[in-house]
Write a protein that holds these residues in place. Structure first.
Motif, PDB file in Angstrom:
ATOM      1  N   ASN A   1       0.965  -1.249   0.146  1.00  0.00           N
ATOM      2  CA  ASN A   1       0.270   0.030  -0.006  1.00  0.00           C
ATOM      3  C   ASN A   1       0.853   1.216  -0.082  1.00  0.00           C
ATOM      4  O   ASN A   1       1.132   1.823   1.056  1.00  0.00           O
ATOM      5  CB  ASN A   1      -0.764   0.070   1.054  1.00  0.00           C
ATOM      6  N   GLN A   2       1.402   1.868  -1.094  1.00  0.00           N
ATOM      7  CA  GLN A   2       2.243   2.754  -1.272  1.00  0.00           C
ATOM      8  C   GLN A   2       1.623   4.156  -0.963  1.00  0.00           C
ATOM      9  O   GLN A   2       2.468   4.925  -0.915  1.00  0.00           O
ATOM     10  CB  GLN A   2       2.702   2.831  -2.706  1.00  0.00           C
ATOM     11  N   SER A   3       0.461   4.286  -1.102  1.00  0.00           N
ATOM     12  CA  SER A   3      -0.135   5.510  -0.671  1.00  0.00           C
ATOM     13  C   SER A   3      -0.038   6.032   0.772  1.00  0.00           C
ATOM     14  O   SER A   3      -0.238   7.127   1.004  1.00  0.00           O
ATOM     15  CB  SER A   3      -1.653   5.571  -1.225  1.00  0.00           C
ATOM     16  N   GLY A   4       0.071   4.982   1.345  1.00  0.00           N
ATOM     17  CA  GLY A   4       0.209   5.305   2.756  1.00  0.00           C
ATOM     18  C   GLY A   4       1.695   5.572   3.524  1.00  0.00           C
ATOM     19  O   GLY A   4       2.776   5.672   2.845  1.00  0.00           O
ATOM     20  N   PRO A   5       1.935   5.613   4.919  1.00  0.00           N
ATOM     21  CA  PRO A   5       3.168   5.882   5.415  1.00  0.00           C
ATOM     22  C   PRO A   5       3.979   4.520   5.224  1.00  0.00           C
ATOM     23  O   PRO A   5       3.551   3.467   5.040  1.00  0.00           O
ATOM     24  CB  PRO A   5       2.827   6.196   6.909  1.00  0.00           C
ATOM     25  N   THR A   6       5.206   4.755   5.167  1.00  0.00           N
ATOM     26  CA  THR A   6       6.341   3.799   5.152  1.00  0.00           C
ATOM     27  C   THR A   6       6.860   3.408   6.516  1.00  0.00           C
ATOM     28  O   THR A   6       7.342   2.418   6.575  1.00  0.00           O
ATOM     29  CB  THR A   6       7.520   4.233   4.019  1.00  0.00           C
TER      30      THR A   6
ATOM     31  N   CYS B   1      -3.992  -8.487   9.683  1.00  0.00           N
ATOM     32  CA  CYS B   1      -4.032  -8.399   8.223  1.00  0.00           C
ATOM     33  C   CYS B   1      -5.313  -7.404   7.933  1.00  0.00           C
ATOM     34  O   CYS B   1      -5.134  -6.571   6.948  1.00  0.00           O
ATOM     35  CB  CYS B   1      -4.264  -9.799   7.444  1.00  0.00           C
ATOM     36  N   LEU B   2      -6.122  -7.434   8.766  1.00  0.00           N
ATOM     37  CA  LEU B   2      -7.624  -6.714   8.363  1.00  0.00           C
ATOM     38  C   LEU B   2      -7.099  -5.208   8.488  1.00  0.00           C
ATOM     39  O   LEU B   2      -7.565  -4.326   7.812  1.00  0.00           O
ATOM     40  CB  LEU B   2      -8.624  -7.005   9.370  1.00  0.00           C
ATOM     41  N   ILE B   3      -6.420  -4.906   9.766  1.00  0.00           N
ATOM     42  CA  ILE B   3      -6.099  -3.569  10.092  1.00  0.00           C
ATOM     43  C   ILE B   3      -5.051  -3.048   8.961  1.00  0.00           C
ATOM     44  O   ILE B   3      -5.251  -1.744   8.820  1.00  0.00           O
ATOM     45  CB  ILE B   3      -5.510  -3.508  11.540  1.00  0.00           C
ATOM     46  N   PHE B   4      -4.270  -3.667   8.590  1.00  0.00           N
ATOM     47  CA  PHE B   4      -3.227  -3.152   7.721  1.00  0.00           C
ATOM     48  C   PHE B   4      -3.628  -3.239   6.210  1.00  0.00           C
ATOM     49  O   PHE B   4      -2.449  -2.918   5.467  1.00  0.00           O
ATOM     50  CB  PHE B   4      -1.868  -3.889   7.961  1.00  0.00           C
ATOM     51  N   THR B   5      -4.725  -3.589   5.881  1.00  0.00           N
ATOM     52  CA  THR B   5      -5.130  -3.071   4.600  1.00  0.00           C
ATOM     53  C   THR B   5      -6.032  -1.619   4.605  1.00  0.00           C
ATOM     54  O   THR B   5      -6.250  -1.529   3.795  1.00  0.00           O
ATOM     55  CB  THR B   5      -6.384  -4.103   4.329  1.00  0.00           C
TER      56      THR B   5
ATOM     57  N   ARG C   1      -6.741   4.436  15.356  1.00  0.00           N
ATOM     58  CA  ARG C   1      -6.808   5.788  15.190  1.00  0.00           C
ATOM     59  C   ARG C   1      -6.190   6.633  14.194  1.00  0.00           C
ATOM     60  O   ARG C   1      -6.702   7.645  14.029  1.00  0.00           O
ATOM     61  CB  ARG C   1      -6.450   6.552  16.726  1.00  0.00           C
ATOM     62  N   LEU C   2      -5.230   6.142  13.433  1.00  0.00           N
ATOM     63  CA  LEU C   2      -4.475   6.832  12.620  1.00  0.00           C
ATOM     64  C   LEU C   2      -5.021   6.358  11.056  1.00  0.00           C
ATOM     65  O   LEU C   2      -4.568   7.046  10.271  1.00  0.00           O
ATOM     66  CB  LEU C   2      -2.850   6.271  12.653  1.00  0.00           C
ATOM     67  N   ALA C   3      -5.889   5.651  10.904  1.00  0.00           N
ATOM     68  CA  ALA C   3      -6.515   5.156   9.680  1.00  0.00           C
ATOM     69  C   ALA C   3      -7.204   6.491   8.775  1.00  0.00           C
ATOM     70  O   ALA C   3      -8.089   7.152   9.749  1.00  0.00           O
ATOM     71  CB  ALA C   3      -7.564   3.987   9.803  1.00  0.00           C
ATOM     72  N   CYS C   4      -6.951   6.682   7.758  1.00  0.00           N
ATOM     73  CA  CYS C   4      -7.803   7.635   6.831  1.00  0.00           C
ATOM     74  C   CYS C   4      -9.053   7.121   6.188  1.00  0.00           C
ATOM     75  O   CYS C   4      -9.265   7.305   5.016  1.00  0.00           O
ATOM     76  CB  CYS C   4      -7.046   8.473   6.174  1.00  0.00           C
TER      77      CYS C   4
END
Length: 319
Positions: free
Chosen positions: A9-14, A165-169, A191-194
């Motif tokens: 998921n390259q659109s998110g933070p690294t 896995c569910l959270i990091f999608t 809480r950091l999810a957009c």
């Protein structure tokens, strides 16, 4: 649903960074020394229990087999969190890659869940020992004990893998996000999810019920039967001995399940991030530290095995 890899998921933070406990260097040094001391005590205490159970034939019983596994899980559980926590206290904050954060969450949730399942298994062991003493060795066979531990670990790994896995999608905004915690725990990362996280919160709640509520209810049912059996014992000495074998386990249960429930089962809208971090300190440091202290100070068999080992070692060195 779980097919997407979070690292793709390259659109998110690294990477993520953890919020510091304090920016005062003197306090950082004090906290570093305090947490390091607690960590070393946890390692030594739980390792001593594992060693005592493994090396003394008098402790080769189901109760101590489960205690040995619990202590081993506690060592792994704290080691997933504390070294990185100490590294962030010593000098500048170290970022954690996205994949590293996911791995830490997976192992933290898996080992914490296994801890809860093992406590429920230990309650069942005490129920059989007190309520069915004549059939204890027939019921609690070595094969059954090994299967129960493997099932607890397998279920914990399965639930943790699906949750991580569910959270990091989810998408996370920005190149580097700060986690208001000292580890990649589920609530602060969510809480950091957009994105809309209501489904993810519901899944977390379901996992919390499976890991915390269901085992705790089984423990409560076990102790209702245990208490009833103890009250039927005629001699005061017999009642005292039966109660002493359960009081250690019950103390650990109340600490572990109580503080975990405050973090994972209360509504996120009414929870405080700072309170969650304080509660996490309890089940990251205090409970793993109290486990060996409670079980050794209140258990004559373990104390006797440790004293015998220390005395024999001292005698060997003197010779």
């Amino acid at each position: 649903m779980f097919a997407r890899s979070p690292v793709l998921n390259q659109s998110g933070p690294t990477e993520f960074v953890f919020r510091a406990f304090t920016t005062v260097p003197e306090l950082q040094a004090l906290l570093f020394l305090l947490f390091l001391l607690l960590y070393l005590m946890i390692l030594c205490g739980n390792a001593a229990i594992v060693w005592a159970v493994r090396t003394h034939s008098s402790l080769h019983t189901p109760m101590y087999f489960f205690l040995c596994n619990l202590s081993f899980v506690e060592i792994c559980y704290t080691s997933v969190v504390v070294p990185l926590m100490l590294a962030n206290l010593w000098g500048a904050r170290k970022p954690i890659p996205l994949a590293g954060c996911g791995a830490q969450m997976f192992f933290f949730v898996a080992l914490g869940s296994a801890d809860c399942f093992l406590l429920a298994i230990m309650a069942y062991d005490r129920y059989v020992a007190i309520c069915h003493p004549l059939r204890y060795t027939l019921i609690m066979t070595q094969k059954l004990c090994v299967r129960m531990v493997l099932c607890a670990l397998g279920l914990a790994l399965l639930l943790s893998l699906q949750l991580a896995c569910l959270i990091f999608t989810l998408p996370f905004c920005g190149h580097r996000r700060e986690i208001n915690h000292f580890l990649c725990d589920v609530p602060p990362v969510l809480r950091l999810a957009c994105a809309d996280i209501r489904v993810h919160q519901a899944v977390l709640y379901v996992v919390g019920i499976l890991v915390l509520t269901v085992p705790f209810l089984l423990i409560c049912v076990s102790y209702v039967f245990i208490a009833s059996a103890i009250l039927r014992i005629r001699s005061a000495e017999g009642r005292r001995r039966a109660f002493s074998t359960c009081s250690s386990h019950l103390t650990v249960v109340l600490l572990q399940y109580g503080f975990c429930a405050l973090v994972y089962l209360r509504p996120q809208s009414g929870s405080s991030v700072d309170e969650d971090r304080q509660f996490a300190l309890v089940y990251t440091f205090i409970t793993p530290l109290l486990n060996p202290l409670i079980y050794t100070l209140r258990n004559k068999d373990v104390k006797g095995a440790l004293k015998k080992a220390i005395s024999s070692k001292g005698t060997g060195e003197a010779l």
